[in-house]
Design a protein around this motif. Structure first.
Motif, short mmCIF file in Angstrom:
data_model
loop_
_atom_site.label_atom_id
_atom_site.label_comp_id
_atom_site.label_asym_id
_atom_site.label_seq_id
_atom_site.Cartn_x
_atom_site.Cartn_y
_atom_site.Cartn_z
N LYS A 1 0.82 -1.22 0.00
CA LYS A 1 0.00 0.00 0.00
C LYS A 1 0.84 1.27 0.00
CE LYS A 1 -3.55 2.58 2.54
NZ LYS A 1 -4.33 2.94 1.34
N PHE A 2 1.88 1.30 0.86
CA PHE A 2 2.61 2.55 1.05
C PHE A 2 3.98 2.59 0.35
CE2 PHE A 2 -0.07 2.26 4.95
CZ PHE A 2 -0.84 3.39 4.73
N GLY A 3 4.46 1.43 -0.07
CA GLY A 3 5.74 1.40 -0.78
C GLY A 3 6.94 1.41 0.12
N ARG A 4 6.73 1.49 1.42
CA ARG A 4 7.84 1.53 2.37
C ARG A 4 7.34 1.21 3.77
NH1 ARG A 4 10.64 6.67 1.90
NH2 ARG A 4 11.55 6.22 3.94
N LEU A 5 8.28 0.92 4.67
CA LEU A 5 7.96 0.68 6.07
C LEU A 5 9.16 1.19 6.87
CD1 LEU A 5 6.60 -2.72 7.47
CD2 LEU A 5 7.73 -0.99 8.84
N ASP A 6 8.92 2.19 7.70
CA ASP A 6 10.02 2.86 8.40
C ASP A 6 10.08 2.56 9.89
OD1 ASP A 6 11.05 4.68 6.15
OD2 ASP A 6 8.90 5.09 6.17
N ALA B 1 6.21 -10.01 14.32
CA ALA B 1 6.11 -8.71 13.64
C ALA B 1 7.50 -8.19 13.27
CB ALA B 1 5.37 -7.72 14.52
N CYS B 2 8.45 -8.32 14.19
CA CYS B 2 9.82 -7.87 13.91
C CYS B 2 10.41 -8.62 12.71
CB CYS B 2 10.71 -8.09 15.13
SG CYS B 2 10.45 -6.94 16.49
N ARG B 3 10.32 -9.94 12.75
CA ARG B 3 10.87 -10.73 11.65
C ARG B 3 10.24 -10.37 10.31
NH1 ARG B 3 10.93 -16.73 14.43
NH2 ARG B 3 13.13 -16.77 15.07
N ALA B 4 8.92 -10.21 10.31
CA ALA B 4 8.22 -9.92 9.07
C ALA B 4 8.55 -8.53 8.53
CB ALA B 4 6.71 -10.05 9.29
N ALA B 5 8.77 -7.58 9.42
CA ALA B 5 9.04 -6.20 9.01
C ALA B 5 10.51 -5.95 8.66
CB ALA B 5 8.61 -5.24 10.11
N LEU B 6 11.40 -6.79 9.14
CA LEU B 6 12.83 -6.50 9.02
C LEU B 6 13.32 -6.20 7.60
CD1 LEU B 6 14.80 -8.69 11.59
CD2 LEU B 6 14.67 -6.20 11.41
N PRO B 7 12.95 -6.99 6.60
CA PRO B 7 13.46 -6.65 5.26
C PRO B 7 13.12 -5.24 4.83
CG PRO B 7 12.44 -8.83 5.27
CD PRO B 7 12.11 -8.20 6.59
N TYR B 8 11.92 -4.79 5.18
CA TYR B 8 11.49 -3.45 4.78
C TYR B 8 12.11 -2.37 5.66
CZ TYR B 8 8.06 -6.46 2.52
OH TYR B 8 7.46 -7.44 1.77
N LEU B 9 12.31 -2.65 6.94
CA LEU B 9 12.97 -1.69 7.83
C LEU B 9 14.43 -1.48 7.42
CD1 LEU B 9 11.50 -2.89 11.24
CD2 LEU B 9 10.91 -0.79 10.02
N ILE B 10 15.10 -2.56 7.06
CA ILE B 10 16.48 -2.44 6.59
C ILE B 10 16.53 -1.66 5.29
CG2 ILE B 10 18.46 -3.77 5.72
CD1 ILE B 10 17.64 -5.99 7.74
N GLU B 11 15.58 -1.94 4.42
CA GLU B 11 15.51 -1.25 3.13
C GLU B 11 15.31 0.25 3.30
OE1 GLU B 11 12.01 -1.21 -0.02
OE2 GLU B 11 13.03 -3.15 -0.02
N GLY C 1 21.49 -0.12 10.23
CA GLY C 1 20.70 1.10 10.24
C GLY C 1 19.36 1.01 10.91
N VAL C 2 19.10 -0.07 11.65
CA VAL C 2 17.82 -0.24 12.33
C VAL C 2 18.05 -0.19 13.84
CG1 VAL C 2 15.84 -1.76 12.73
CG2 VAL C 2 16.93 -1.68 10.46
N THR C 3 17.34 0.66 14.53
CA THR C 3 17.43 0.71 15.99
C THR C 3 16.27 -0.06 16.60
OG1 THR C 3 16.14 2.75 16.28
CG2 THR C 3 18.51 2.99 15.86
N VAL C 4 16.51 -0.63 17.78
CA VAL C 4 15.49 -1.42 18.48
C VAL C 4 15.53 -1.01 19.95
CG1 VAL C 4 14.58 -3.71 18.92
CG2 VAL C 4 16.03 -3.33 16.92
N ASN C 5 14.42 -0.51 20.44
CA ASN C 5 14.32 -0.08 21.83
C ASN C 5 12.99 -0.53 22.41
OD1 ASN C 5 16.79 1.78 22.14
ND2 ASN C 5 15.82 2.59 20.30
N ALA C 6 12.86 -0.41 23.73
CA ALA C 6 11.61 -0.76 24.39
C ALA C 6 11.28 0.26 25.46
CB ALA C 6 11.67 -2.16 25.00
N VAL C 7 10.01 0.52 25.62
CA VAL C 7 9.53 1.32 26.75
C VAL C 7 9.01 0.37 27.81
CG1 VAL C 7 9.02 3.40 25.43
CG2 VAL C 7 7.27 1.61 25.63
#
Length: 232
Positions: free
Chosen positions: A75-80, A116-126, A172-178
């Motif tokens: 839908k959006f062409g990207r995932l940030d 969710a992390c695994r599924a999103a990772l290719p797009y987050l890295i991209e 280039g991907v950061t991972v944090n938690a609240v």
């Protein structure tokens, strides 16, 4: 947030709605994923027609999570940024307790975030500047009676956050938690009607921290477990 695409899991809930609405108000394209079949009616009007809202998802299934992230990208062409809010709570003592409480907390809190992390990772890295923000729990740092299943699953989210941050630090991907204490939601007010609600964490305040961690300004922060505890 302008020009970014942000995915919010558990986005139909009390915290997720606020996070999604603030992100959209700041110019982000927002995709909301939730186990519930559909969003509250008022949520659609606040987010506008461009938002992607997908209900009926069991993110404890890796296949479901993968298809959902693929739909976002289509839908959006990207995932940030991925904000993992999906989860649940169950009070259960060890003595006399049942295994299904532990399994349920593991599925709702850890596996939804992991998948969710695994599924999103290719797009987050991209994207070149991907962000993951998980929701842990202050109570997972020192569990009280009856908090075993919940605290164990949220502690696993903490370890996932740290490990994945280290794994991705060169990509280039950061991972944090609240780590919130008690969030001021209608459900929590019903459960604890005599509490001082002003001492709890307002959803808007927690959303502000999460969206900062999802922003470009937070690029130097990764692997952090950030307490957001109000005055509890």
């Amino acid at each position: 947030m302008q020009g970014k695409t942000i995915v919010v899991t558990g986005g139909f809930g009390a915290l997720g709605r606020v996070v999604a609405e603030v992100a959209a108000a700041r110019g982000a394209s927002v995709a909301i994923l939730d186990h519930a079949p559909g969003p509250p009616a008022e949520m659609i009007g606040r987010l506008g027609p461009s938002a992607l809202l997908i209900g009926g998802l069991d993110l404890s299934s890796a296949d479901v999570a993968t298809k959902a992230m693929d739909n976002v990208k289509a839908k959006f062409g990207r995932l940030d940024a991925l904000l993992n809010i999906a989860g649940g709570f169950q009070w259960e003592t060890v003595e006399g307790g049942k295994d299904d409480a532990w399994e349920r907390m593991y599925a709702l809190n850890l596996m939804t975030a992991l998948n969710a992390c695994r599924a999103a990772l290719p797009y987050l890295i991209e994207s070149g500047a991907g962000r993951i923000v998980n929701v842990g729990a202050q109570s997972a740092l020192h569990a009280a009676s009856g908090m075993g299943p919940y605290a164990a699953s949220k502690s696993a989210v903490h370890r996932l956050t740290e490990s994945l941050a280290n794994e991705l630090k060169e990509k280039g991907v950061t991972v944090n938690a609240v780590l919130p204490s008690i969030i001021d939601t209608p459900g929590n007010r019903r459960e604890m009607p005599k509490a001082d609600f002003d001492r709890w964490v307002a959803p808007a305040d927690l959303a502000a921290v999460m969206l900062f961690l999802a922003s470009d300004e937070a690029k130097a922060i990764t692997g952090a477990l950030i307490p957001v505890t109000g005055r509890v």
